[in-house]
Design a protein around this motif. Structure first.
Motif, PDB file in Angstrom:
ATOM      1  N   VAL A   1       0.858  -1.187   0.000  1.00 45.61           N
ATOM      2  CA  VAL A   1       0.000   0.000   0.000  1.00 45.61           C
ATOM      3  C   VAL A   1       0.891   1.234   0.000  1.00 45.61           C
ATOM      4  O   VAL A   1       1.745   1.387   0.878  1.00 45.61           O
TER       5      VAL A   1
ATOM      6  N   THR B   1       0.799   5.119   0.412  1.00 46.45           N
ATOM      7  CA  THR B   1      -0.104   6.151   0.928  1.00 46.45           C
ATOM      8  C   THR B   1       0.362   7.532   0.495  1.00 46.45           C
ATOM      9  O   THR B   1       0.896   8.303   1.279  1.00 46.45           O
TER      10      THR B   1
ATOM     11  N   ARG C   1      -1.564  10.089  -0.644  1.00 47.60           N
ATOM     12  CA  ARG C   1      -2.438  11.143  -0.138  1.00 47.60           C
ATOM     13  C   ARG C   1      -2.219  11.380   1.348  1.00 47.60           C
ATOM     14  O   ARG C   1      -2.171  12.527   1.802  1.00 47.60           O
ATOM     15  N   GLU C   2      -2.069  10.311   2.120  1.00 42.48           N
ATOM     16  CA  GLU C   2      -1.872  10.476   3.549  1.00 42.48           C
ATOM     17  C   GLU C   2      -0.562  11.195   3.847  1.00 42.48           C
ATOM     18  O   GLU C   2      -0.483  12.040   4.743  1.00 42.48           O
ATOM     19  N   THR C   3       0.483  10.868   3.077  1.00 38.06           N
ATOM     20  CA  THR C   3       1.772  11.520   3.278  1.00 38.06           C
ATOM     21  C   THR C   3       1.691  13.001   2.970  1.00 38.06           C
ATOM     22  O   THR C   3       2.144  13.843   3.751  1.00 38.06           O
TER      23      THR C   3
END
Length: 317
Positions: free
Chosen positions: A228, A230, A232-234
């Motif tokens: 996975v 991430t 966007r989260e980063t």
């Protein structure tokens, strides 16, 4: 050379698919011009075996049959190499239609439209309008960066790349050697997640800060690609989405609507300015710089200093 090989593979596939009986190596050599031009039997045999393996790797089912004379023959039966009919209901067709419309602003628009036409030819009912069920939706993913397409292909093919990248705090771009993992759009901007070989760590790059051409490099990835990625989260954490502090800024009236949406409190100051209290986390300085002269940081002092440093770097560049 690549074109010649592709043509040779295509001719071999057509011969194997078009025959009703197994064809021997001799017959195949006499039927395909590239095999006739082979310098020797050994050269032809090596070429044929490689081509046969390549076609099988691409998914063509090739059968090997011994004929009555003890000679080995080859063929690819159509029933073993045909896909089942494609059946889509109205909701599935609508989803594909929306996906095709998403790319209308990108260079992928032609490919997306062509794929939809092929699905119609393969069985998508003519009376099903892919856009009708959700006609009020007009999805768009803006793709203006020239780096998008080569990076998308590099992510797909797992190929390392090199590009020049200018950080928000730097006056000049620097070369980056990256193993690209995934692309994602967030708040109207495209980001690339990958392994930065020079820094030996995962990094996220904003495509609009890539200058010049993206150049592919040979060789395999040196780091394992996570299950996975991430992106966007980063990026969200860099933009202060996970902030546990607050910052106080002045914002010009009628500007900075994304900032207003995040504000915990807004107070009118008059003279065309408002005062906002917004979440403060790592990377907020980079986001505030994007609003240029419409934003003035009041506190904390460290955030104000970071924004000033970034603006000075931009002015020098």
């Amino acid at each position: 050379m690549a074109i010649a090989k592709a043509e040779r593979l295509m001719n071999l596939a057509l011969c194997l698919l078009g025959t009703r009986r197994p064809l021997s190596k001799r017959e195949l050599r006499e039927s395909i011009e590239a095999y006739l031009e082979a310098g020797s039997d050994d050269s032809f045999n090596r070429m044929f075996e490689r081509d046969k393996d390549d076609l099988r790797e691409l998914g063509l089912v090739i059968e090997t049959v011994d004929n009555l004379d003890g000679e080995v023959g080859y063929l690819a039966r159509r029933d073993s190499n045909s896909l089942p009919p494609i059946t889509l209901d109205a909701e599935e067709a609508a989803a594909l239609g929306l996906a095709a419309k998403v790319w209308q602003q990108a260079r992928l628009a032609g490919a997306a439209s062509g794929a939809l036409q092929k699905l119609r030819a393969a069985g998508l009912p003519e009376d099903v309008d892919p856009y009708e069920a959700h006609g009020a939706l007009e999805p768009r993913i803006p793709v203006h960066e020239a780096a998008f397409e080569p990076l998308m292909l590099a992510c797909r093919d797992r190929r390392p790349v090199v590009f020049d990248y200018r950080k928000a705090t730097a006056a000049h771009p620097e070369p980056r050697h990256v193993e690209p993992w995934a692309l994602e759009c967030w708040r109207g901007h495209w980001y690339l997640a990958g392994w930065d070989r020079d820094r030996g760590a995962e990094r996220v790059f904003r495509l609009s800060r890539i200058t010049g051409k993206v150049r592919s490099r040979s060789g395999r990835f040196t780091a394992e690609v996570p299950d996975v990625v991430t992106v966007r989260e980063t990026v969200a954490s860099w933009a202060g989405e996970t902030a546990d502090r607050s910052a106080l800024i002045r914002l010009r009236s009628g500007a900075g609507y994304p900032l207003r949406a995040k504000a915990g409190a807004v107070r009118e100051l008059g003279d065309g300015w408002d005062e906002l209290e917004i979440p403060y986390g790592h990377g907020l300085d980079a986001w505030l710089v994007e609003f240029g002269p419409d934003v003035v940081v009041l506190e904390p002092a460290e955030l104000r200093a970071d924004v000033v440093d970034r603006l000075r770097a931009v002015a020098k560049g």
